[in-house]
Design an enzyme around this catalytic site. Structure first.
Site, PDB file in Angstrom:
ATOM      1  N   ASP A   9      -7.945  -2.352  13.241  1.00  0.00           N
ATOM      2  CA  ASP A   9      -9.082  -2.259  13.570  1.00  0.00           C
ATOM      3  C   ASP A   9      -9.318  -3.674  12.707  1.00  0.00           C
ATOM      4  OD1 ASP A   9      -8.378  -1.301  11.103  1.00  0.00           O
ATOM      5  OD2 ASP A   9      -9.907  -0.279  10.902  1.00  0.00           O
ATOM      6  N   ASP A  23       0.925  -0.595  -0.113  1.00  0.00           N
ATOM      7  CA  ASP A  23      -0.177  -0.011   0.170  1.00  0.00           C
ATOM      8  C   ASP A  23       0.799   0.796  -0.215  1.00  0.00           C
ATOM      9  OD1 ASP A  23       0.971  -0.304   2.309  1.00  0.00           O
ATOM     10  OD2 ASP A  23      -0.710  -0.024   2.850  1.00  0.00           O
ATOM     11  N   HIS A  57      -7.638  -4.158   9.569  1.00  0.00           N
ATOM     12  CA  HIS A  57      -6.942  -4.542   8.605  1.00  0.00           C
ATOM     13  C   HIS A  57      -6.480  -4.809   8.305  1.00  0.00           C
ATOM     14  CE1 HIS A  57      -5.395   0.136   9.627  1.00  0.00           C
ATOM     15  NE2 HIS A  57      -3.903  -1.264   8.886  1.00  0.00           N
ATOM     16  N   GLU A  68      -9.431  -1.151   4.657  1.00  0.00           N
ATOM     17  CA  GLU A  68     -10.330  -0.182   6.616  1.00  0.00           C
ATOM     18  C   GLU A  68     -11.583  -1.449   5.851  1.00  0.00           C
ATOM     19  OE1 GLU A  68      -8.927   0.942   8.102  1.00  0.00           O
ATOM     20  OE2 GLU A  68      -8.314   2.863   7.907  1.00  0.00           O
TER      21      GLU A  68
HETATM   22  C1  GLP Z   1      -0.524   0.386   8.501  1.00  0.00           C
HETATM   23  C2  GLP Z   1      -0.730  -0.588   6.903  1.00  0.00           C
HETATM   24  C3  GLP Z   1      -0.076  -1.878   7.381  1.00  0.00           C
HETATM   25  C4  GLP Z   1       0.346  -2.438   8.732  1.00  0.00           C
HETATM   26  C5  GLP Z   1      -0.310  -1.766  10.352  1.00  0.00           C
HETATM   27  C6  GLP Z   1      -0.476  -1.813  11.518  1.00  0.00           C
HETATM   28  O1  GLP Z   1      -2.312   0.756   9.017  1.00  0.00           O
HETATM   29  N1  GLP Z   1      -0.453   0.136   6.260  1.00  0.00           N
HETATM   30  O2  GLP Z   1       0.092  -2.462   6.687  1.00  0.00           O
HETATM   31  O3  GLP Z   1      -0.529  -3.470   8.953  1.00  0.00           O
HETATM   32  O4  GLP Z   1      -0.224  -0.223  10.056  1.00  0.00           O
HETATM   33  O5  GLP Z   1       1.142  -1.392  11.742  1.00  0.00           O
HETATM   34  P1  GLP Z   1       1.692  -1.546  12.897  1.00  0.00           P
HETATM   35  O6  GLP Z   1       2.492  -3.202  12.851  1.00  0.00           O
HETATM   36  O7  GLP Z   1       2.598  -0.556  13.437  1.00  0.00           O
HETATM   37  O8  GLP Z   1       1.284  -1.963  14.170  1.00  0.00           O
END
Ligand code: GLP
Length: 260
Positions: free
Chosen positions: A136, A67, A138, A143
């Site tokens: 959440d 992404d 995702h 989302e």
């Molecule tokens: C972002 C990314 C996701 C990731 C999420 C969780 O939103 N787009 O790919 O999984 O963060 O991040 P973290 O691993 O820092 O909790």
């Protein structure tokens, strides 16, 4: 769906790196799906170490990011293209031209999304997709409410995700509202998916997507339909799972030659 519960993030990184190493040694031109966020960092650290100290090579491998933010200028420190470079691809010998990401700065976002899908297909599809999970539920930036069949497209972040990600920016106002993300259908096409999560903050999301219903309101739950999804989490992230003991017992008795 296989759930593996380990003691800490370092162990999570080592196990996921083992699977990636096995793949890359068997298929040097493997296509890796790369995620950002803090959760995959132990994996990238371990792979960089193996490259430095053990000669694990990615010279023929390809990488596709999940992404990207929309609207950040090219080269912005927090654009996911830069993050992936900094955290992983610049630390190993993967060729820069073999590393791709959705184009969040494109004039024509719809065309850029279609081209990205095409580029993944042309590379032969993703062999192993690394994923984190948002609070959440995702994955990528899919989302709540994302179609379970969605492809790469533009999405609007919910406020909780913007707040979660504000730690990477100077101010909450700097976090973009829009993103481009591989869809859930795109992610489901990967041959093997490894989702990693650690910490109490992920416990609800993990409970919901592993043991709750398959539903668009919790995007990661679509992985229940994936033929080869491995969920590698620490004790805190596993703390709300009803069947945690069963998962521990299953993994403890699994023949090691099977890998994950
Ligand atoms: C972002 C990314 C996701 C990731 C999420 C969780 O939103 N787009 O790919 O999984 O963060 O991040 P973290 O691993 O820092 O909790």
């Amino acid at each position: 769906m296989e759930v593996v519960i380990l003691l800490n993030s370092k162990d999570i990184g080592v196990l996921a790196a083992d699977a990636i190493e096995t793949l890359v040694r068997q298929k040097p031109s493997a296509v890796l799906g790369l995620a950002t966020g803090s959760s995959p960092l132990p994996i990238y650290n371990e792979l960089a170490r193996r490259y430095e100290e053990e000669g694990l090579s990615f010279a023929q491998a390809h990488g596709f990011a999940l992404d990207e933010y929309v609207g950040l200028p090219t080269g912005h420190q927090q654009s996911y293209r830069e993050v992936i470079r900094r955290e992983f691809t610049n630390r190993v010998d993967i060729r820069p031209e073999n590393v791709h990401g959705p184009d969040g700065a494109a004039e024509d976002i719809l065309a850029a999304c279609r081209n990205y899908e095409e580029a993944i297909r042309a590379a032969g599809g993703v062999d192993l997709q690394i994923l984190g999970v948002g609070t959440d539920g995702h994955i990528g930036f899919n989302e709540p409410g994302s179609s379970l069949a969605s492809r790469t497209r533009i999405k609007t972040l919910i406020e909780q995700t913007r707040r979660d990600n504000a730690r990477f920016f100077d101010r909450l106002e700097d976090v973009p509202h829009h993103v481009v993300t591989q869809g859930l259908g795109t992610i489901m096409d990967a041959r093997h998916v490894i989702l990693v999560a650690a910490g109490k903050g992920k416990a609800h999301a993990v409970r919901d997507f592993v043991e709750g219903p398959v539903a668009a309101v919790c995007a990661a739950s679509v992985l229940q339909l994936h033929p080869h999804a491995t969920i590698v989490i620490d004790e805190d992230a596993a703390s709300e799972l009803r069947l945690a003991d069963y998962y521990r017992q299953t993994y403890a008795n699994k023949p090691r030659w099977q890998g994950i």
